[in-house]
Scaffold this motif. Sequence first.
Motif, PDB file in Angstrom:
ATOM      1  N   PRO A  97       7.644  18.454 -61.581  1.00  0.00           N
ATOM      2  CA  PRO A  97       8.287  19.231 -60.588  1.00  0.00           C
ATOM      3  C   PRO A  97       6.997  19.937 -59.864  1.00  0.00           C
ATOM      4  O   PRO A  97       6.967  20.334 -58.826  1.00  0.00           O
ATOM      5  CB  PRO A  97       8.901  20.386 -61.238  1.00  0.00           C
ATOM      6  N   ILE A  98       5.821  20.075 -60.458  1.00  0.00           N
ATOM      7  CA  ILE A  98       4.429  20.715 -59.913  1.00  0.00           C
ATOM      8  C   ILE A  98       4.227  19.819 -58.645  1.00  0.00           C
ATOM      9  O   ILE A  98       4.168  20.354 -57.794  1.00  0.00           O
ATOM     10  CB  ILE A  98       3.456  20.898 -60.897  1.00  0.00           C
ATOM     11  N   ASN A  99       3.834  18.710 -59.085  1.00  0.00           N
ATOM     12  CA  ASN A  99       3.293  17.651 -57.862  1.00  0.00           C
ATOM     13  C   ASN A  99       3.872  16.323 -57.992  1.00  0.00           C
ATOM     14  O   ASN A  99       2.934  15.424 -57.180  1.00  0.00           O
ATOM     15  CB  ASN A  99       1.672  17.731 -57.990  1.00  0.00           C
ATOM     16  N   GLY A 100       5.015  15.988 -58.510  1.00  0.00           N
ATOM     17  CA  GLY A 100       5.361  14.668 -58.647  1.00  0.00           C
ATOM     18  C   GLY A 100       5.028  14.091 -59.900  1.00  0.00           C
ATOM     19  O   GLY A 100       5.684  13.024 -60.163  1.00  0.00           O
ATOM     20  N   GLY A 101       3.768  14.402 -60.538  1.00  0.00           N
ATOM     21  CA  GLY A 101       3.338  13.758 -61.504  1.00  0.00           C
ATOM     22  C   GLY A 101       3.235  12.108 -61.562  1.00  0.00           C
ATOM     23  O   GLY A 101       2.869  11.878 -60.449  1.00  0.00           O
ATOM     24  N   MET A 102       4.010  11.383 -62.562  1.00  0.00           N
ATOM     25  CA  MET A 102       3.987   9.766 -62.347  1.00  0.00           C
ATOM     26  C   MET A 102       4.778   9.562 -61.178  1.00  0.00           C
ATOM     27  O   MET A 102       4.911   8.165 -60.945  1.00  0.00           O
ATOM     28  CB  MET A 102       4.191   9.337 -63.838  1.00  0.00           C
ATOM     29  N   TYR A 103       5.709  10.095 -60.531  1.00  0.00           N
ATOM     30  CA  TYR A 103       6.368  10.011 -59.522  1.00  0.00           C
ATOM     31  C   TYR A 103       5.922   9.971 -58.220  1.00  0.00           C
ATOM     32  O   TYR A 103       6.689  10.386 -57.189  1.00  0.00           O
ATOM     33  CB  TYR A 103       7.879  10.457 -59.811  1.00  0.00           C
ATOM     34  N   TRP A 104       4.722   9.995 -58.069  1.00  0.00           N
ATOM     35  CA  TRP A 104       3.799  10.592 -56.681  1.00  0.00           C
ATOM     36  C   TRP A 104       4.443   9.600 -55.607  1.00  0.00           C
ATOM     37  O   TRP A 104       4.646  10.294 -54.689  1.00  0.00           O
ATOM     38  CB  TRP A 104       2.283  10.357 -56.974  1.00  0.00           C
ATOM     39  N   ASP A 105       4.552   8.292 -56.018  1.00  0.00           N
ATOM     40  CA  ASP A 105       4.914   7.623 -54.846  1.00  0.00           C
ATOM     41  C   ASP A 105       6.052   6.922 -54.786  1.00  0.00           C
ATOM     42  O   ASP A 105       6.537   5.723 -54.815  1.00  0.00           O
ATOM     43  CB  ASP A 105       3.710   6.230 -54.903  1.00  0.00           C
TER      44      ASP A 105
END
Lengths: 180, 294, 168
Positions: A97-105
């Motif tokens: 939830p902070i910055n997308g983590g491993m789901y950035w793309d």
Amino acid sequence: MDRNKLIKWIKTPAKMGNKYSLHAVYFCTGCGIIEIPPTITTRWDAERFGVTPAATPRQANLFLITGYVSLKTLKSIIRTYEQMPEPKYTVGFGSCPINGGMYWDSYNTIKHLDKYIPVDGWIAGCMPRPEAIFIAVTHLWKMIDNDMADGYKKYRNNYDQYRANQEKVLGSLDWPPLFK
Amino acid sequence: MHISEIILSPLLALIVGVFFLGLSRKIMARIHWRYGPPITQPVIDIIRMFSQKSVSHGNLFNFGIIFSIAGSIAVVLFIPFGRIHPLSNSGGLLVILYIMLLAPLGIALSSGEAANPNSSIGISRKLLLTLGYEFSLLLILLALMTHYRTISITEIVALQQKGSWSLFRLPLVLPGIAYILILPAILGVRPFEISKAPQEISSGPMVEYGGTYLALAKIEHAFAIVIGISLFVNLFLGGANNLAFFFLKVLLVFILGIFINAVFPRLRTEQAIKYLFGIPAFLAFLGLVITVLI
Amino acid sequence: MNDLKQKIEMAFDSIDINIPEDNRMIINISKDGVISILSYLKNAGYEHLALISCVDLINENEFELVYIVSAYMKRDDEFHDREKQNIIIKTRISRKKTRFMTVINIFENAEPYEREIYELFGINFQGHPRLKPLFLEIEYEMPPFRKNFDTRKFVDDMFGNIPEIEGH
């Protein structure tokens, strides 16, 4: 109970009540929910901090978002958050939830949760240990003491911006605005 | 009867009930091998709930919950706590039977207004459960009234103080056992937690309550616990001459209830109704017949 | 396994079967034969459709559909050989004409898999009773699991220009 605490209870009972009675909606997204059962049961016992799971958002005042937020869950998160009575506090759990983590793309996962609902505190890590939840709770106590946990006021004051952001990713929302 | 007693009695019931809520959470935690919350946790919860903004769902929603608390207070006034018995000289058991229904009715009116499907399910289950135990309760109270030839609780307590407790008097043993068997249903604890069922229907009738309403519902729950147990203590465990002894008895029965709550899983609705109309109803009926014949 | 291979080769022509390891058989078949081989295998006792998957082979300009079937355990006390075997059926369809027929008539549990593939790869299963989105909340210009879907560009367009909240 020492004297300072007693004076605080007499001066600001509402604030102290909110501090020590955090009824949480655990929003079960992603892997963070695995950390919740040991936290609220025998091994770590969150109830000694006054943190208990609430059955419905109406009875809760702490919103714990445990994991990545896809667009579909974002919709439910917004609805749940708007149903909770004020004052209410939100804590993002884990790096997703902070910055997308491993789901950035990812085509379907939002990156920054705090652009859609206000978030009072973050617990970093992938995944954080259950102890981190208690550290977050004690931090939240300090923030409530200093009037820093004012996400719900921010939501009220900047509702236009929040609603615009929500509509930007979700299209038209099928419920009326919370504040006019 | 003094005016001070009318104020004191509900206040006492409230304090004891809220204390019991805290105690039950602590004991449950210890049974789970947890440390548990402080014993003042329900007080903190109630303060927090009163300080929160709450959403109303209409006039009946506001009225029903107040109606329910008023009903509870009215019942408390008719139940003697040791020597404190504000209204229990007048009316007696028949009045209690009638106005004990006000509290669940108020909750039903209130949460029916919220139009949440979970609350409708909760209400129907609650009223069904009430129907289930009310039948046995009626038979038990009839047996009691027939045996003592009075409807006044204070007189029943006084008669028990002279002789032995009703639970150990020969014709009343069976109704006493029946009362013990339906007591968890009256209190709404775990084997009969079907109306709340937080994991299944999200706390049933209380699903739309937030803030002040939830606090009032909690207070109503505290009253309901005290009413349910003190009626049993007065009728079957001999009541008491002084306040401390009375509440000690109530506490013991309550701790027994917590143990049952901690051990048993939740029954399904039809199982609960089947149970309530089974052995307890039969025992109560048999007890009534024996009492009448003797 | 080899018995089954021979039987299938007898029943179908233009079929390519190989057995890469024990208890695993890969059948490559043209797209017209999928229905018939699935119903043949179902009659032979392989009654469980475990999965339908899809691979986007963009260089060959084709989609590969993968069906995995296996057999249920019939008795507790003894194994049938069949119960350890997985059969993988592969077929290719053109990327231009993304149409295929549904297998719901044979395996009813194909319904959600086909919906998922329809949503993520855009393959239109003819005869499917409710072919509508299953997982995704919003509509995409191109089904997002296709290889020529530019995720980076989409993410930048979609989430990149959402402003921070100003003020408090």
